[in-house]
Design a protein around this motif. Structure first.
Motif, PDB file in Angstrom:
ATOM      1  N   HIS A 113     -12.901 -16.526 -49.830  1.00 34.64           N
ATOM      2  CA  HIS A 113     -12.828 -15.017 -49.842  1.00 34.64           C
ATOM      3  C   HIS A 113     -12.390 -14.431 -48.316  1.00 34.64           C
ATOM      4  N   VAL A 114     -11.377 -13.522 -48.325  1.00 30.04           N
ATOM      5  CA  VAL A 114     -10.944 -13.073 -46.472  1.00 30.04           C
ATOM      6  C   VAL A 114     -11.465 -11.059 -46.977  1.00 30.04           C
ATOM      7  N   LEU A 115     -11.829 -10.402 -45.858  1.00 35.78           N
ATOM      8  CA  LEU A 115     -11.784  -9.256 -46.179  1.00 35.78           C
ATOM      9  C   LEU A 115     -11.104  -9.315 -44.565  1.00 35.78           C
ATOM     10  N   LYS A 116     -10.372  -7.997 -44.624  1.00 38.97           N
ATOM     11  CA  LYS A 116      -9.604  -7.730 -43.831  1.00 38.97           C
ATOM     12  C   LYS A 116      -9.480  -6.265 -43.539  1.00 38.97           C
ATOM     13  N   TRP A 117     -10.382  -5.038 -42.474  1.00 39.37           N
ATOM     14  CA  TRP A 117     -10.719  -3.882 -42.575  1.00 39.37           C
ATOM     15  C   TRP A 117      -9.027  -3.305 -42.247  1.00 39.37           C
ATOM     16  N   LYS A 118      -9.407  -1.670 -41.763  1.00 40.95           N
ATOM     17  CA  LYS A 118      -8.072  -0.875 -41.483  1.00 40.95           C
ATOM     18  C   LYS A 118      -8.697  -0.657 -39.979  1.00 40.95           C
ATOM     19  N   PRO A 119      -7.359  -1.215 -38.740  1.00 32.25           N
ATOM     20  CA  PRO A 119      -8.175  -0.802 -37.358  1.00 32.25           C
ATOM     21  C   PRO A 119      -9.302   0.130 -37.450  1.00 32.25           C
ATOM     22  N   TRP A 120      -8.670   1.425 -38.135  1.00 32.73           N
ATOM     23  CA  TRP A 120     -10.112   2.623 -36.675  1.00 32.73           C
ATOM     24  C   TRP A 120     -11.704   2.044 -37.645  1.00 32.73           C
ATOM     25  N   ALA A 121     -11.417   1.321 -38.611  1.00 34.50           N
ATOM     26  CA  ALA A 121     -12.704   0.804 -39.770  1.00 34.50           C
ATOM     27  C   ALA A 121     -13.206  -0.042 -37.997  1.00 34.50           C
ATOM     28  N   LEU A 123     -14.144   0.579 -35.692  1.00 35.78           N
ATOM     29  CA  LEU A 123     -14.988   1.556 -34.422  1.00 35.78           C
ATOM     30  C   LEU A 123     -16.382   1.111 -34.621  1.00 35.78           C
ATOM     31  N   LEU A 124     -16.248   1.234 -36.483  1.00 37.26           N
ATOM     32  CA  LEU A 124     -17.657   1.336 -36.979  1.00 37.26           C
ATOM     33  C   LEU A 124     -18.576  -0.046 -37.454  1.00 37.26           C
ATOM     34  N   GLY A 125     -17.562  -1.485 -36.296  1.00 35.43           N
ATOM     35  CA  GLY A 125     -18.030  -2.828 -36.767  1.00 35.43           C
ATOM     36  C   GLY A 125     -18.253  -3.363 -37.524  1.00 35.43           C
ATOM     37  N   LEU A 126     -16.623  -2.992 -38.591  1.00 39.49           N
ATOM     38  CA  LEU A 126     -16.095  -3.537 -39.570  1.00 39.49           C
ATOM     39  C   LEU A 126     -14.682  -4.866 -38.990  1.00 39.49           C
ATOM     40  N   HIS A 127     -15.138  -5.934 -39.000  1.00 36.52           N
ATOM     41  CA  HIS A 127     -13.893  -7.044 -38.615  1.00 36.52           C
ATOM     42  C   HIS A 127     -13.654  -7.828 -39.798  1.00 36.52           C
ATOM     43  N   THR A 128     -12.103  -7.796 -39.230  1.00 40.20           N
ATOM     44  CA  THR A 128     -11.804  -9.438 -40.272  1.00 40.20           C
ATOM     45  C   THR A 128     -12.680 -10.388 -40.415  1.00 40.20           C
ATOM     46  N   ALA A 129     -13.323 -10.531 -42.106  1.00 42.41           N
ATOM     47  CA  ALA A 129     -14.221 -11.960 -41.931  1.00 42.41           C
ATOM     48  C   ALA A 129     -14.323 -12.396 -43.711  1.00 42.41           C
ATOM     49  N   TYR A 130     -15.210 -14.227 -43.599  1.00 43.65           N
ATOM     50  CA  TYR A 130     -14.284 -14.427 -44.468  1.00 43.65           C
ATOM     51  C   TYR A 130     -15.975 -14.933 -45.221  1.00 43.65           C
ATOM     52  N   GLU A 131     -16.118 -15.977 -46.206  1.00 43.44           N
ATOM     53  CA  GLU A 131     -16.826 -15.973 -47.074  1.00 43.44           C
ATOM     54  C   GLU A 131     -16.535 -17.088 -48.083  1.00 43.44           C
ATOM     55  N   LEU A 132     -16.597 -18.530 -47.167  1.00 42.05           N
ATOM     56  CA  LEU A 132     -16.962 -19.978 -48.201  1.00 42.05           C
ATOM     57  C   LEU A 132     -17.068 -19.317 -49.619  1.00 42.05           C
ATOM     58  N   ASP A 133     -16.483 -19.297 -50.714  1.00 48.48           N
ATOM     59  CA  ASP A 133     -16.578 -19.231 -52.346  1.00 48.48           C
ATOM     60  C   ASP A 133     -17.035 -20.844 -53.338  1.00 48.48           C
TER      61      ASP A 133
END
Length: 218
Positions: A113-121, A123-133
Motif C-alpha cells: 500500500h502507498v499513501l501520498k499526502w497533499k503537499p501542505w500536509a 508541514l504536519l510531518g505527513l509524507h508519502t509512505a508505504y506498507e508491505l501488504d
C-alpha cells in the motif's frame, strides 16, 4: 530526526491543547453567566477537539508505514528451493524483523500500500509512505494459477486504524490524503538466491542480488 509524536503528532497535540483551552474558557463563561461566550467557546473547543481526534487517528493509521523519499530497500529476501514449484522465502525487513513463508508457484509475488499526502500536509510531518501488504507464490501458467494450490500471507502489522478503509468512508481525508493506491511486483524463481525488494514513488521492484555481493554484505 523523526518526531517522537509520529506523523501528524504535533498537529494533533496542538489541536488538543487549543480545544481544551477553549473548553476551559467555556466553563468560565458558564460560571459568569455569559451565554454567548459559552456557546462560542464550546463550539470552537469541540471543533478543535474533533480535529485533534482526526489527526490522532491519522497518526495511529500511519503506524507501520515507512517514509518514502527516494528508492530504498524494503526487504532483503533469501530464496530456499523445496521442490518443483515449491520454495521458502526468508524476509529480512529494515527494522530487523525476520519472517519466512512457504510458497507454491514459479515466482515470488509481493504487493504494498502507498499513501501520498497533499503537499501542505508535509508541514504536519505527513509524507508519502508505504506498507508491505502481502506475499504470495505465483504460477506463470494461467491454468495453474486457477487450479493449483494458492499460498498467500500477510506482511502487514496489526493496527487499530486502517487509513485505506477510512479514506473510503470519510471524505474529509481527501483534503490531506492526495491518493492511496497499491503496487505489486513478481519475479521468477531460479534456484537458491537472494533478492532486494525496492520501493520508490513509482512502485515496487524485485531485483536479484549477486551471490558474491550478498555474501560480502553478511
Amino acid at each position: 530526526m523523526p518526531s517522537v509524536l509520529g506523523p501528524g503528532g504535533w498537529a494533533s497535540l496542538a489541536l488538543w491543547l487549543l480545544g481544551l483551552s477553549f473548553m476551559a474558557a467555556a466553563f468560565r463563561s458558564l460560571l459568569r453567566a455569559r451565554p454567548l461566550g459559552l456557546l462560542v467557546h464550546t463550539l470552537t473547543g469541540m471543533v478543535l477537539l474533533i480535529g485533534g481526534v482526526a489527526f490522532s487517528l491519522v497518526g495511529l493509521g500511519m503506524h507501520g508505514y515507512q517514509a518514502l523519499t527516494q528508492e530504498q530497500v524494503a526487504a532483503r529476501i533469501r530464496i530456499e528451493p523445496l521442490g518443483p514449484q515449491h520454495f521458502r522465502a526468508h524476509f529480512t525487513l529494515p527494522d530487523g524483523r525476520r519472517q519466512s513463508f512457504e510458497l507454491r508457484g514459479d515466482a515470488l509475488y509481493v504487493d504494498a500500500h502507498v499513501l501520498k499526502w497533499k503537499p501542505w500536509a508535509h508541514l504536519l510531518g505527513l509524507h508519502t509512505a508505504y506498507e508491505l501488504d502481502r506475499v504470495a507464490g505465483r504460477y506463470l501458467s494461467l491454468e495453474q494459477e486457477r487450479a493449483e494450490q494458492r499460498t498467500v500471507y500477510s506482511l502487514r502489522l496489526d493496527r487499530p486504524v486502517d487509513l485505506f478503509s477510512l479514506r473510503e468512508r470519510f471524505g474529509w481525508l481527501s483534503g490531506v490524503l492526495d491518493t492511496d493506491y497499491g503496487s505489486a511486483t513478481f519475479k521468477a524463481i531460479h534456484g537458491t538466491g537472494e533478492m532486494e525488494l525496492r520501493v520508490s514513488a513509482t512502485g515496487l521492484l524485485l531485483r536479484a542480488v549477486p551471490l558474491q555481493a550478498s555474501s560480502s554484505a553478511d
